[in-house]
Design an enzyme around this catalytic site. Structure first.
Site, short mmCIF file in Angstrom:
data_model
loop_
_atom_site.label_atom_id
_atom_site.label_comp_id
_atom_site.label_asym_id
_atom_site.label_seq_id
_atom_site.Cartn_x
_atom_site.Cartn_y
_atom_site.Cartn_z
N CYS A 241 20.61 -10.83 -44.93
CA CYS A 241 21.79 -11.78 -45.51
C CYS A 241 21.90 -11.83 -46.83
O CYS A 241 22.93 -11.46 -47.36
CB CYS A 241 21.71 -12.94 -44.90
SG CYS A 241 20.07 -14.19 -45.20
N ILE B 256 20.89 -13.73 -34.30
CA ILE B 256 21.47 -12.49 -34.65
C ILE B 256 22.20 -11.91 -33.40
O ILE B 256 23.25 -11.56 -33.17
CB ILE B 256 20.83 -11.38 -35.46
CG1 ILE B 256 20.25 -12.10 -36.85
CG2 ILE B 256 21.56 -10.20 -35.71
CD1 ILE B 256 21.34 -12.76 -37.85
N ARG C 96 18.22 -21.54 -47.47
CA ARG C 96 18.18 -22.78 -46.53
C ARG C 96 16.65 -22.58 -45.92
O ARG C 96 16.33 -21.68 -45.82
CB ARG C 96 19.12 -22.48 -45.52
CG ARG C 96 19.05 -21.32 -44.49
CD ARG C 96 18.46 -21.42 -43.37
NE ARG C 96 18.24 -20.30 -42.49
CZ ARG C 96 16.92 -19.68 -42.84
NH1 ARG C 96 16.17 -19.74 -43.63
NH2 ARG C 96 16.69 -18.61 -41.77
N ASP D 241 15.95 -9.60 -23.32
CA ASP D 241 15.62 -10.63 -23.88
C ASP D 241 14.17 -10.78 -23.32
O ASP D 241 14.00 -10.21 -22.14
CB ASP D 241 16.59 -11.97 -24.09
CG ASP D 241 15.96 -12.76 -25.01
OD1 ASP D 241 16.43 -12.55 -26.44
OD2 ASP D 241 15.24 -13.86 -25.07
N HIS E 277 22.41 -20.34 -47.41
CA HIS E 277 22.07 -19.91 -48.62
C HIS E 277 23.32 -20.42 -49.85
O HIS E 277 24.44 -19.99 -49.39
CB HIS E 277 21.48 -18.61 -48.95
CG HIS E 277 20.50 -18.17 -47.74
ND1 HIS E 277 19.48 -18.87 -47.37
CD2 HIS E 277 20.54 -16.97 -47.01
CE1 HIS E 277 18.69 -18.32 -46.44
NE2 HIS E 277 19.33 -17.09 -46.20
#
Lengths: 351, 351
Positions: free
Chosen positions: B145, B17, B173, B38, B225
């Site tokens: 989502c 994301i 998925r 990160d 999905h």
């Protein structure tokens, strides 16, 4: 035909369904497998011979080709029909419709599979829903795997007075395991372009009173179909009432995720462990610990082994057409006993 | 903050994301990507540097390790927050809940993703449903989502006065493409053991008035999905009315199977052909020629790109929290324009 005399059953087409039907017929003490007819010269008919089944060619030409390939062939389909009381047509979709003329000319009773249209026989068969109307008929059609599962489950709810209407989403296995080297789908999902899909109307061929609408999608696996259902009940009900309704059918196995049956593959492994031929799952395998009732709505999911679910129905259909047994329950119990149906709920079952 | 001054946005977590959010922020002329934080020392942060993004370590220790691995790191997360007006937390599930204390201590506005609980921010965001209630808040949560797709579609029906209740089956998925070498499922289906699944209640975090129940199953593919819905309408409606209701949302793309978009993979290929970053499908891709109305019932299927659908919502959430734009429609239109949303229906669209 008297009850003392065994019904002689021919199986035309020794493919995914035919070989399972032949094996199941051979297990019945009131039936005799007259033989199997096919057109193949590869490994498949050789296994039929290995099992001691009498092999026939679909036509004279096929018989000759099969003999030339070294297969021990008794004769052709006409010869097989001559020594049979009934034929189960297990040829590929749309072929049976052509064979039906031959069966009618010879006056032999016949069963076609769900790939054919209802109109081919004018009767569609699921043991728990339409056995009595099939009694002593010339022919019937054992409906497809998905339709069989729909009629079994919705009939169970109907018998309990609980069914108002049902809406289902069907996840269809992309292809059969034995054919998956010939094509399939990978890493995608393919919706059936038509909503509603054909299974709802097909279930209404068996029971026109069912209020059922389905949607379907092809998924990249080969083991079985998986159905998700939203059902509107006639009234608010308890989970126990609903489970009791399903449990009244021996052809619906109540399984549990917390018994380790958390996916299609684990259920298939259990079938193998039980020693069933081809790991057949004859039952609708419905997860009892996933099932949910909310007021007058019911939600559940179940697994359908597309290769196996119609086998017990076919055996029952033989008895109905030949009138060997006039009572559906009697035939279902006999078929169940010969195929080991009933064990599943005991092993990984309701609670 | 005045409209003239760009909102400085930090992205914490440069994963599936985070990298998409960073790219989308960089495209907005009223935002500035302050930098990305990160913990990784592998190829991923190197791509961030390649794109010209300022890189930060999540903690001092991470900053040091990243520098030792040869990465050009500006500083740590605290430094990044010091030069930002808002932070979008894109760290893995449950980690954001820990970061929230840091954000609150610093008094910086923040957005978390749908993996976190609603309670973390007390507000759940889908642009078309809850933009106005997010205005000038300290924080919000861009829902997952699946939930985003549910709220978009059901809100569209609700705005048209058509929605009574909705029942959905979600094919999920198995894993993300970039992680599919780390585990997944093959040749099976894995039902989620709980019915109803969590997405229905989650949609109610955004709009408590939605009457929605979902069931979910994991399928062996990684692309997206796929949802199947049975909706009870407030009254019988025409197909055109329903399509108009969906078309009123720019975030729902009406696609057609007969335009060649017959499966998930073909839709993804179209996204690649359009040159979208990461082949992102930002819209709910709903098949208009599959959709069916029967009396007061509506049936349809759509595709959800789990990696991309929340990206436009996140951009809108930035504007809502910072009060840059007080009107949802204005923000949505601006975001759509920068991401190319709207083209899809034109190319392979409604009719």
């Amino acid at each position: 035909m008297s009850q003392a005399k065994k019904c002689r059953v021919a199986v035309n087409g020794y493919g995914v369904i035919g070989k399972r039907v032949a094996e199941a017929v051979a297990r019945q003490d009131d039936m005799e497998l007259a033989g199997v007819a096919d057109i193949s010269t590869d490994w498949r008919p050789r296994v039929a011979l290995q099992k001691g089944f009498r092999l026939f060619g679909a036509t004279g030409e096929h018989t000759q080709a099969m003999r030339e390939s070294g297969l021990e062939v008794v004769g052709n389909l006409e010869d097989l029909l001559g020594v049979s009381d009934l034929v189960v047509d297990c040829t590929p979709k749309r072929i049976a419709a052509l064979n039906v003329d031959i069966y009618r000319q010879r006056g032999i009773k016949f069963i076609v599979q769900g790939g054919e249209k209802h109109e081919v026989t004018g009767h569609s068969f699921v043991a728990e829903a339409s056995y009595s109307s099939a009694l002593n008929r010339e022919s019937t059609r054992v409906v497809s795997c998905n339709t069989t599962s729909i009629v079994r489950t919705l009939t169970a709810l109907k018998h309990a007075g609980l069914l108002r209407r049902a809406r289902g989403t069907l996840l269809r296995r992309a292809t059969d395991p034995w054919e998956s080297h010939l094509g399939g789908i990978m890493n995608t999902l393919v919706p059936e372009p038509e909503i509603p899909s054909h299974q709802g109307p097909d279930a209404q061929c068996v029971d026109p009173a069912l209020d059922v609408i389905t949607m379907a999608v092809k998924v990249p696996e080969t083991l079985a179909h998986l159905h998700y259902w939203s059902v509107q009940l006639t009234r608010p009900a308890s989970t126990e009432e609903v489970l009791d309704a399903f449990a009244a059918s021996s052809r619906i196995a109540l399984i549990r995720t917390d018994a380790g049956l958390s996916a299609l593959n684990t259920v298939k492994e259990l079938m193998a462990d039980l020693g069933r031929p081809h790991d057949n799952l004859y039952e609708v395998a419905l997860w009892s610990d996933m099932l949910k009732v909310e007021g007058d709505e019911l939600f559940y999911a179940y697994m359908v082994d597309n290769q196996a679910i119609v086998i017990p129905e076919t055996i029952d259909a033989v008895r109905a057409l030949t009138g060997t047994m006039s009572n559906a329950k009697e035939s279902i119990a006999k078929t169940d006993a010969t195929l080991g149906i009933g064990l599943l709920t005991q092993i990984a079952g309701r609670r």
